[in-house]
Design an enzyme around this catalytic site. Structure first.
Site, PDB file in Angstrom:
ATOM      1  CG  ASN A   8    -127.088  21.114  63.958  1.00  0.00           C
ATOM      2  OD1 ASN A   8    -125.951  20.927  63.509  1.00  0.00           O
ATOM      3  ND2 ASN A   8    -128.037  20.196  63.902  1.00  0.00           N
ATOM      4  CD1 TRP A   9    -123.643  26.751  62.305  1.00  0.00           C
ATOM      5  CD2 TRP A   9    -121.521  26.697  61.570  1.00  0.00           C
ATOM      6  NE1 TRP A   9    -123.062  27.954  62.621  1.00  0.00           N
ATOM      7  CE2 TRP A   9    -121.754  27.951  62.180  1.00  0.00           C
ATOM      8  CE3 TRP A   9    -120.261  26.431  61.040  1.00  0.00           C
ATOM      9  CZ2 TRP A   9    -120.767  28.932  62.270  1.00  0.00           C
ATOM     10  CZ3 TRP A   9    -119.285  27.410  61.131  1.00  0.00           C
ATOM     11  CH2 TRP A   9    -119.539  28.654  61.736  1.00  0.00           C
ATOM     12  CE  LYS A  10    -129.768  20.508  60.740  1.00  0.00           C
ATOM     13  NZ  LYS A  10    -131.083  20.078  60.328  1.00  0.00           N
ATOM     14  CG  HIS A  13    -129.943  16.256  64.777  1.00  0.00           C
ATOM     15  ND1 HIS A  13    -130.497  15.947  63.566  1.00  0.00           N
ATOM     16  CD2 HIS A  13    -130.195  17.576  64.980  1.00  0.00           C
ATOM     17  CE1 HIS A  13    -131.058  17.036  63.053  1.00  0.00           C
ATOM     18  NE2 HIS A  13    -130.889  18.047  63.891  1.00  0.00           N
ATOM     19  N   GLY A  38    -131.078  25.267  62.757  1.00  0.00           N
ATOM     20  CA  GLY A  38    -130.357  24.687  61.631  1.00  0.00           C
ATOM     21  C   GLY A  38    -130.087  25.737  60.564  1.00  0.00           C
ATOM     22  N   GLY A  39    -130.871  25.714  59.487  1.00  0.00           N
ATOM     23  CA  GLY A  39    -130.635  26.570  58.328  1.00  0.00           C
ATOM     24  C   GLY A  39    -130.396  28.029  58.668  1.00  0.00           C
ATOM     25  CB  SER A  85    -138.823  25.325  60.345  1.00  0.00           C
ATOM     26  OG  SER A  85    -138.529  24.247  59.465  1.00  0.00           O
ATOM     27  CD  GLU A 114    -133.571  19.723  66.490  1.00  0.00           C
ATOM     28  OE1 GLU A 114    -133.232  20.887  66.341  1.00  0.00           O
ATOM     29  OE2 GLU A 114    -133.054  18.778  65.865  1.00  0.00           O
ATOM     30  CD  GLU A 153    -130.474  16.545  59.896  1.00  0.00           C
ATOM     31  OE1 GLU A 153    -129.303  16.892  60.142  1.00  0.00           O
ATOM     32  OE2 GLU A 153    -131.390  17.362  59.651  1.00  0.00           O
ATOM     33  N   GLY A 155    -135.951  21.248  58.936  1.00  0.00           N
ATOM     34  CA  GLY A 155    -135.546  21.534  57.558  1.00  0.00           C
ATOM     35  C   GLY A 155    -136.692  21.553  56.571  1.00  0.00           C
TER      36      GLY A 155
HETATM   37  P1  13P Z   1    -133.816  23.694  60.671  1.00  0.00           P
HETATM   38  O1  13P Z   1    -133.754  24.903  61.579  1.00  0.00           O
HETATM   39  O2  13P Z   1    -133.062  23.886  59.393  1.00  0.00           O
HETATM   40  O3  13P Z   1    -135.214  23.210  60.491  1.00  0.00           O
HETATM   41  O4  13P Z   1    -133.038  22.518  61.429  1.00  0.00           O
HETATM   42  C1  13P Z   1    -133.353  22.252  62.744  1.00  0.00           C
HETATM   43  C2  13P Z   1    -132.338  21.336  63.280  1.00  0.00           C
HETATM   44  O5  13P Z   1    -132.238  20.191  62.840  1.00  0.00           O
HETATM   45  C3  13P Z   1    -131.445  21.823  64.332  1.00  0.00           C
HETATM   46  O6  13P Z   1    -130.742  20.791  64.919  1.00  0.00           O
END
Ligand code: 13P
Length: 276
Positions: A37-39, A121, A259-260, A238, A193, A123, A199
């Site tokens: 998930n590149w956000k 998600h 994510g990251g 994470s 999640e 967010e 994050g």
């Molecule tokens: P991180 O891996 O950066 O914690 O993000 C997780 C995420 O929100 C994947 O959708």
């Protein structure tokens, strides 16, 4: 007759919940899936290296997908077409078409070969106020357009501390199940999640993750054992090369939503390879 399923329908405090799912009835070997998930990250040039690197790694131990920002879906399509890697979006409208300035319809995503769309998600829920009802509507619209929703669920830290983890996830799942029905989950991926792990660098322990995944699967099994057996439940929050293998080794963890670490090619590939 062996007792196949015992579940506390009220889903009280996590540690007190009783969830059993007779695995002798399970027949499906679920393939692991790792989704990046590149956000809201990426530009044309940096995307190219990342997409080509993932494509050329030709990972076989799991299915691999990337969910990119809308403008780059065509780029993902042109680089990943005919590779084993699939792509998707991070959101979509609940409407098919119309006067909804700034929105993107699920059919538009399908036009560009998207297989997946992230829905719900944390967010989107917290920063953009998406309610369970809106997410359920998006879920229906995405499926109608032939997309596979990756439905995200998870509790905040306050909710976990209050012992409300499973109640929260139950509510989030029920919104979709009550409108779409359990059979709709056949072509759906779930992602657990915990908001406190997204994050933050703070990962849920493998046992915490397994506990929730098993509870979710048991909940679905109560409506359809076959659907529960087949559905991929990913963990997100994470995930890093250092912790991925231990998480993916858990019985009910069918991969990860990253994510990251999905923005760093070698980290993402290492996470994908941790599924073998
Ligand atoms: P991180 O891996 O950066 O914690 O993000 C997780 C995420 O929100 C994947 O959708």
């Amino acid at each position: 007759m062996p007792k196949r399923l015992e579940i506390d329908w009220q889903w009280p405090k996590l540690l007190k919940s009783k969830v059993f799912f007779d695995r002798s009835a399970a027949t499906t070997m679920r393939k692991k899936l790792v989704v990046g998930n590149w956000k809201m990250h990426g530009r044309l040039e940096s995307n190219r290296g990342l997409l080509e690197g993932v494509r050329d790694a030709a990972i076989t131990s799991c299915e691999v997908a990337v969910c990119v920002s809308y403008p780059y879906i065509a780029q993902a399509q042109s680089i990943l077409a005919d590779s084993g890697v699939t792509w998707g979006a991070q959101n979509c409208s609940e409407y098919d078409l119309g006067a909804y300035t700034g929105e993107v319809a699920p059919a538009m995503l399908a036009d560009f070969g998207c297989r997946y769309v992230l829905l719900g998600h944390s967010e989107r829920r917290t920063l953009y106020g998406e309610t369970d009802a809106v997410i359920a509507a998006k879920f229906g619209a995405a499926r109608a357009a032939g997309l596979t929703p990756i439905l995200c669920v998870g509790e905040t830290l306050t909710e976990r501390v209050a012992g409300e983890t499973l109640a929260v996830i139950d509510r989030q799942l029920a919104a979709v199940l009550n409108t779409a029905g359990v059979e709709a989950l056949r072509k759906t991926v779930l992602a657990y999640e915990p908001v406190w792990a997204v994050g933050t660098g703070r990962t849920a322990t493998p046992d915490q993750v397994q506990e929730v995944h098993a509870a979710v699967r048991a909940k679905i099994a109560a409506a359809s054992p076959a659907v529960a057996d087949g559905i991929q439940i990913l963990y997100g929050g994470s995930v890093k090369p250092q912790n991925a293998r231990e998480l993916f080794a858990k019985t009910d963890v069918d991969g990860g939503l990253i994510g990251g670490a999905s923005l760093v090619l070698n980290d993402f590939l290492a996470i994908c390879r941790a599924t073998n």
